[in-house]
Design a protein around this motif. Structure first.
Motif, mmCIF file in Angstrom:
data_model
loop_
_atom_site.group_PDB
_atom_site.id
_atom_site.type_symbol
_atom_site.label_atom_id
_atom_site.label_comp_id
_atom_site.label_asym_id
_atom_site.label_seq_id
_atom_site.Cartn_x
_atom_site.Cartn_y
_atom_site.Cartn_z
ATOM 1 N N ASN A 241 8.792 -10.948 -1.413
ATOM 2 C CA ASN A 241 7.972 -10.290 -2.363
ATOM 3 C C ASN A 241 6.802 -9.832 -1.743
ATOM 4 O O ASN A 241 6.267 -8.439 -2.170
ATOM 5 N N GLU A 242 6.211 -10.424 -0.861
ATOM 6 C CA GLU A 242 4.678 -9.946 -0.343
ATOM 7 C C GLU A 242 5.067 -9.017 0.452
ATOM 8 O O GLU A 242 4.256 -8.012 0.533
ATOM 9 N N ASP B 113 12.629 -12.613 -8.006
ATOM 10 C CA ASP B 113 12.290 -12.079 -9.157
ATOM 11 C C ASP B 113 11.686 -13.286 -10.041
ATOM 12 O O ASP B 113 10.970 -12.941 -11.081
ATOM 13 N N THR C 197 7.605 -6.820 0.474
ATOM 14 C CA THR C 197 8.107 -5.689 -0.399
ATOM 15 C C THR C 197 6.775 -5.034 -1.167
ATOM 16 O O THR C 197 6.909 -3.752 -0.976
ATOM 17 N N ASP C 198 6.000 -6.035 -1.610
ATOM 18 C CA ASP C 198 4.629 -5.405 -2.240
ATOM 19 C C ASP C 198 3.868 -4.558 -1.319
ATOM 20 O O ASP C 198 3.134 -3.400 -1.523
ATOM 21 N N ARG D 213 7.956 -14.504 -9.502
ATOM 22 C CA ARG D 213 7.009 -13.641 -9.896
ATOM 23 C C ARG D 213 6.313 -14.002 -11.341
ATOM 24 O O ARG D 213 5.296 -13.883 -11.788
ATOM 25 N N SER E 130 4.012 2.745 -8.171
ATOM 26 C CA SER E 130 5.545 3.045 -7.988
ATOM 27 C C SER E 130 5.815 4.457 -7.495
ATOM 28 O O SER E 130 5.013 5.163 -7.019
ATOM 29 N N VAL F 221 5.498 -1.103 -0.568
ATOM 30 C CA VAL F 221 5.395 -0.187 -1.595
ATOM 31 C C VAL F 221 3.946 0.202 -1.709
ATOM 32 O O VAL F 221 3.506 1.541 -1.658
ATOM 33 N N ARG F 222 2.735 -0.823 -1.211
ATOM 34 C CA ARG F 222 1.314 -0.282 -1.275
ATOM 35 C C ARG F 222 1.072 0.642 -0.057
ATOM 36 O O ARG F 222 0.429 1.954 -0.115
#
Length: 489
Positions: free
Chosen positions: A149-150, A102, A152-153, A105, A2, A156-157
């Protein structure tokens, strides 16, 4: 990882860089004839800033740009017939995709395959997982949600890794080159100067952006409603129409709203200014330290009460009290309504008392003590000293305090809604109901209305009018402050 975790890691790296740089700088020993340019604290601060500041800026820019990039990438992968459909709404469809994301997941692999194949109802499937959907969705939305989702992840990473690496690089840069003559103090002060300039620039650009956002919508409004009808109209009847109903334009007379705004603010100021100013004079000149330490905090408690509480107090207590009192005086028929200008003005005045008293007290006590003692030494009484020396010297600041109070009164909404009503009347009777510009701005921007209709765009015209009024008050106050400041300095 996060953003909060990344920030904690960056701050930890900065703290470690500060400690190492401080220790190294403290161990420096200038040679004969040399002098240490910067103290160890400046070397540590420079290493901390170089480790933290670029990393935080990078993370902020990434977080600001990443959602738009991900949404555009997902949108471009949607079927072409969806993108080019006449009734396609990008924001609505992307909101649906993110909602499905959402829920995805929480699905098992088997459930995900069924959702991709379209063999199950998405609304029922996600409702069982605790995710509510506005509609059943379309089969193409599930792969789009997975891709969302992929991406976005991954964003973030990568942002976390890049931020930490940048913090480490900044720490290494800040730790290298620590020497006796390194201008760490100059570098830190220069960075602080840039930060102050950036803060000032943001404040200016924010003001300009607010004005322009209202100005463009106001221009669109005046393309439908003539200027004369708005600024000189005496009837406020917007004739609300539901979206797409093609309702009539209505009448948008500003004068009833402007009169109500100024009238209620005037009543509030007539009540708050004398009480607040006299309270400030008492606390500054006549009250003992014990009394001042009790009275001033009690007065300032009023400033912390939410305005909705004042509105409820006006609606439940002050309004009925004034109505019943006027009915008793008139022999049965009240001449002051429960919702009236007088009710709103009195309650708003109670709310404004701590602003006037606290600010005026600080301004009066800031007058040089030598002026006060000199006046008393020449034989003046305490009241004469206050009237002829202290108040004239403090007048510029008091004018500024009253301006701030008036701006608060003009911008108040909740008290007016509950204590004066929403009727756009034009009257001079303080016992009747009136309303203000801020109340109508709220009314025009709520409900099921078309954002391009005059009924909605008039809120921006009202907003920029209110902005012009407060600007004029500021200009006048600056003129008064400068005039009397030259006289008493």
């Amino acid at each position: 990882m996060s953003a909060a975790t990344v920030l904690l890691i960056v701050l930890a790296i900065g703290a470690a860089a500060f400690a190492v740089a401080y220790r190294r700088a403290a161990g420096l020993r200038p040679e004969a004839g040399q002098k240490l340019h910067s103290r160890a604290g400046y070397h540590g601060a420079y290493a901390f800033v170089m480790a933290v500041l670029p990393a935080i800026l990078f993370l902020a820019l990434w977080k600001a740009a990443s959602p738009a990039y991900v949404e555009n990438a997902v949108w471009n992968d949607l079927p072409e017939q969806v993108q080019t459909a006449p009734d396609s709404n990008k924001s609505l469809l992307m909101g649906m995709v993110t909602s499905i994301g959402d829920g995805v997941r929480r699905l098992s692999d088997a459930e995900l395959e069924q959702a991709k194949a379209g063999s199950v109802d998405l609304r029922e499937l996600f409702a069982a997982k605790g995710v509510a959907l506005a509609s059943s969705g379309e089969p193409y939305m599930v792969p789009a949600a997975v891709a969302y989702n992929e991406m976005t992840d991954a964003s973030v990473r990568y942002s976390g890794i890049g931020t930490i690496l940048l913090a480490l690089a900044g720490a290494v840069y800040g730790l290298t080159g620590i020497s006796v003559r390194r201008r760490a103090r100059n570098n830190v002060e220069r960075i602080m100067l840039w930060g102050l300039m950036a803060a000032s620039t943001i404040a200016i650009l924010t003001t300009i952006g607010i004005v322009l956002s209202m100005l463009f919508q106001t221009i669109s409004f005046f393309q439908s409603v003539p200027l004369s009808n708005f600024f000189f109209g005496t009837v406020w009847d917007p004739r609300f129409a539901a979206a797409g109903s093609g309702g009539t334009t209505g009448q948008f007379g500003l004068i009833p709203l402007l009169a109500g705004t100024l009238y209620i603010a005037l009543v509030a100021m007539l009540f708050a200014v004398p009480i607040g100013l006299f309270a400030a004079i008492y606390m500054a000149e006549y009250a003992s330290r014990r009394v001042r330490s009790i009275v001033k905090p009690v007065l300032e408690i009023l400033a912390g009460i939410p305005t909705i509480v004042y509105g409820i107090f006006a609606l439940a207590t002050v309004g009925p009290l004034l109505r019943d009192l006027s009915a008793a005086l008139a022999g049965g028929q009240p001449f002051i309504l429960a919702q009236s200008v007088l009710t709103a003005g009195l309650v708003m005045g109670i709310m404004l008392i701590p602003f006037v008293s606290s600010l005026s007290d600080d301004i009066i006590t800031a007058v040089p003590r030598a002026m006060h003692d000199g006046s008393l030494g020449l034989g003046a009484t305490r009241s004469e000293t206050m009237r002829r020396v202290i108040l004239p010297a403090a007048l510029p600041g008091i004018v500024g305090a009253l301006l701030l109070t008036a701006s608060r009164a003009i911008g108040e909404t909740m008290i007016v809604v509950l204590a004066a009503g929403v009727a756009a009347n034009l009257t001079i009777n303080p016992g009747e109901a009136m309303t203000t510009i801020t109340v109508k701005i709220v009314n025009q921007l709520t409900g099921d209305l078309e954002f391009t209709s005059p009924q909605t765009l008039v809120a921006f015209a009202l907003g920029i009018t209110l902005f012009a009024i407060t600007l004029a008050m500021n200009v006048f106050a600056l003129y008064i402050v400068r005039k009397y400041r030259e006289q008493y300095e």
